[in-house]
Enzyme design. Structure first.
Site, mmCIF file in Angstrom:
data_model
loop_
_atom_site.group_PDB
_atom_site.id
_atom_site.type_symbol
_atom_site.label_atom_id
_atom_site.label_comp_id
_atom_site.label_asym_id
_atom_site.label_seq_id
_atom_site.Cartn_x
_atom_site.Cartn_y
_atom_site.Cartn_z
ATOM 1 N N ARG A 13 -40.314 -25.299 25.828
ATOM 2 C CA ARG A 13 -40.232 -26.662 25.296
ATOM 3 C C ARG A 13 -40.807 -26.726 23.881
ATOM 4 O O ARG A 13 -40.489 -27.615 23.103
ATOM 5 C CB ARG A 13 -41.036 -27.626 26.177
ATOM 6 C CG ARG A 13 -40.466 -27.827 27.565
ATOM 7 C CD ARG A 13 -41.189 -28.992 28.237
ATOM 8 N NE ARG A 13 -40.936 -29.047 29.678
ATOM 9 C CZ ARG A 13 -39.881 -29.645 30.238
ATOM 10 N NH1 ARG A 13 -38.963 -30.222 29.485
ATOM 11 N NH2 ARG A 13 -39.727 -29.663 31.548
ATOM 12 N N PHE B 191 -26.160 -24.162 27.586
ATOM 13 C CA PHE B 191 -27.513 -24.489 28.006
ATOM 14 C C PHE B 191 -28.468 -24.248 26.836
ATOM 15 O O PHE B 191 -28.506 -23.161 26.271
ATOM 16 C CB PHE B 191 -27.936 -23.672 29.225
ATOM 17 C CG PHE B 191 -29.203 -24.196 29.831
ATOM 18 C CD1 PHE B 191 -29.185 -25.312 30.654
ATOM 19 C CD2 PHE B 191 -30.421 -23.607 29.548
ATOM 20 C CE1 PHE B 191 -30.352 -25.828 31.187
ATOM 21 C CE2 PHE B 191 -31.604 -24.115 30.082
ATOM 22 C CZ PHE B 191 -31.564 -25.228 30.900
ATOM 23 N N GLU C 244 -34.317 -40.257 24.780
ATOM 24 C CA GLU C 244 -33.966 -39.091 25.593
ATOM 25 C C GLU C 244 -33.743 -37.858 24.717
ATOM 26 O O GLU C 244 -33.359 -37.975 23.552
ATOM 27 C CB GLU C 244 -32.697 -39.465 26.384
ATOM 28 C CG GLU C 244 -32.085 -38.403 27.244
ATOM 29 C CD GLU C 244 -32.926 -37.976 28.445
ATOM 30 O OE1 GLU C 244 -34.048 -37.496 28.214
ATOM 31 O OE2 GLU C 244 -32.466 -38.096 29.585
ATOM 32 N N ASP C 245 -34.003 -36.687 25.268
ATOM 33 C CA ASP C 245 -33.769 -35.441 24.538
ATOM 34 C C ASP C 245 -32.290 -35.091 24.478
ATOM 35 O O ASP C 245 -31.771 -34.715 23.432
ATOM 36 C CB ASP C 245 -34.575 -34.288 25.168
ATOM 37 C CG ASP C 245 -34.400 -34.189 26.687
ATOM 38 O OD1 ASP C 245 -33.661 -35.010 27.268
ATOM 39 O OD2 ASP C 245 -35.009 -33.294 27.280
ATOM 40 N N ASP D 275 -26.341 -35.122 29.217
ATOM 41 C CA ASP D 275 -25.429 -34.100 29.728
ATOM 42 C C ASP D 275 -24.380 -34.812 30.597
ATOM 43 O O ASP D 275 -23.423 -35.361 30.061
ATOM 44 C CB ASP D 275 -26.302 -33.099 30.518
ATOM 45 C CG ASP D 275 -25.557 -31.867 30.982
ATOM 46 O OD1 ASP D 275 -24.859 -31.254 30.164
ATOM 47 O OD2 ASP D 275 -25.682 -31.520 32.170
HETATM 48 P P1 IMP Z 1 -27.968 -35.587 32.728
HETATM 49 O O1 IMP Z 1 -28.496 -36.471 33.819
HETATM 50 O O2 IMP Z 1 -26.990 -34.592 33.296
HETATM 51 O O3 IMP Z 1 -27.341 -36.365 31.594
HETATM 52 O O4 IMP Z 1 -29.128 -34.687 32.152
HETATM 53 C C1 IMP Z 1 -30.438 -35.086 32.241
HETATM 54 C C2 IMP Z 1 -31.436 -34.166 31.636
HETATM 55 O O5 IMP Z 1 -31.257 -32.822 32.040
HETATM 56 C C3 IMP Z 1 -31.449 -34.086 30.122
HETATM 57 O O6 IMP Z 1 -32.043 -35.175 29.519
HETATM 58 C C4 IMP Z 1 -32.294 -32.850 29.936
HETATM 59 O O7 IMP Z 1 -33.664 -33.147 30.027
HETATM 60 C C5 IMP Z 1 -31.820 -31.969 31.083
HETATM 61 N N1 IMP Z 1 -30.797 -31.043 30.549
HETATM 62 C C6 IMP Z 1 -29.466 -31.217 30.467
HETATM 63 N N2 IMP Z 1 -28.861 -30.178 29.852
HETATM 64 C C7 IMP Z 1 -29.859 -29.322 29.509
HETATM 65 C C8 IMP Z 1 -29.905 -28.077 28.781
HETATM 66 O O8 IMP Z 1 -28.898 -27.534 28.294
HETATM 67 N N3 IMP Z 1 -31.143 -27.537 28.622
HETATM 68 C C9 IMP Z 1 -32.287 -28.086 29.119
HETATM 69 N N4 IMP Z 1 -32.292 -29.261 29.766
HETATM 70 C C10 IMP Z 1 -31.097 -29.880 29.967
HETATM 71 MG MG MG Z 2 -34.242 -35.441 29.491
#
Ligand code: IMP
Ligand code: MG
Length: 178
Positions: free
Chosen positions: A168, A155, A102-103, A106
């Site tokens: 990206r 962000f 995963e990148d 959050d």
């Molecule tokens: P989560 O489900 O809230 O943990 O987040 C899932 C996905 O949302 C991450 O894997 C990212 O791909 C995207 N995401 C979360 N925070 C950011 C951010 O600050 N910038 C861009 N994408 C984000």
């Molecule tokens: Mg992601």
């Protein structure tokens, strides 16, 4: 659309050198931990594509690669908590050691959902590897097996991460300045 990379409104938060060093460190641990095991890396699209490309090349094992595409945000910058599968994995993962790539984690909602989904398919193990982590934003308790760089609640864009599907391709992880 204005190109914010040309207006001086972005600042590097994590440099490409830091990303590379952390990737190599994680890959070393993974190489050691999965020695002799049937390892399948599952990248989470789209954001995870760049980290996947770097991580898999740094792991010294005969592994396989697959991708799953999920959408949790739409074009918004806040999580809706709803995970939609846009493209499922291609192969049968029964008996495989799955490592989700995963990148950024959050809220943790996406990976909680994916981990449960894979576990239900009877693989040998399901673990999580992320290059970036915002632990202060977590909404659910999630075990991160290979945790990359911890970043503050901002962000970010670049290194796979987008803002409305753009940026990206930035080689560093950047924040947009107000
Ligand atoms: P989560 O489900 O809230 O943990 O987040 C899932 C996905 O949302 C991450 O894997 C990212 O791909 C995207 N995401 C979360 N925070 C950011 C951010 O600050 N910038 C861009 N994408 C984000
Ligand atoms: Mg992601």
């Amino acid at each position: 659309m204005t190109d914010i990379t040309k207006t001086g409104k972005i600042k590097v938060l994590v440099s490409r050198e830091e990303l590379k060093a952390k990737t190599e460190e994680l890959a070393k641990r993974i190489t050691k931990d999965y020695e002799g095991k049937d390892l399948l890396l599952v990248g989470v699209l789209k954001g995870g594509f760049m980290f996947m490309a770097d991580l898999c090349r740094a792991i010294d094992l005969p592994l396989s690669v697959d991708f799953i595409s999920v959408s949790s945000y739409g074009n918004s910058t806040v999580s809706s908590g709803v995970v939609r599968i846009l493209k499922d994995i291609d192969y049968d993962i029964t008996g495989k050691h799955v490592l989700i790539v995963e990148d950024l984690i959050d809220t943790g909602l996406t990976l909680t959902y994916l981990k449960d989904l894979f576990m239900a398919k009877h693989c040998a193990s399901v673990k999580i590897c992320t290059i970036l982590d915002k632990p202060s934003r977590r909404k659910v308790n999630l075990e991160v097996d290979y945790q990359g760089i911890i970043i503050p609640d901002k962000f970010v864009i670049g290194y796979g991460l987008d803002y409305a599907e753009k940026y990206r391709n930035l080689p560093d992880v950047c924040v947009i300045e107000e």
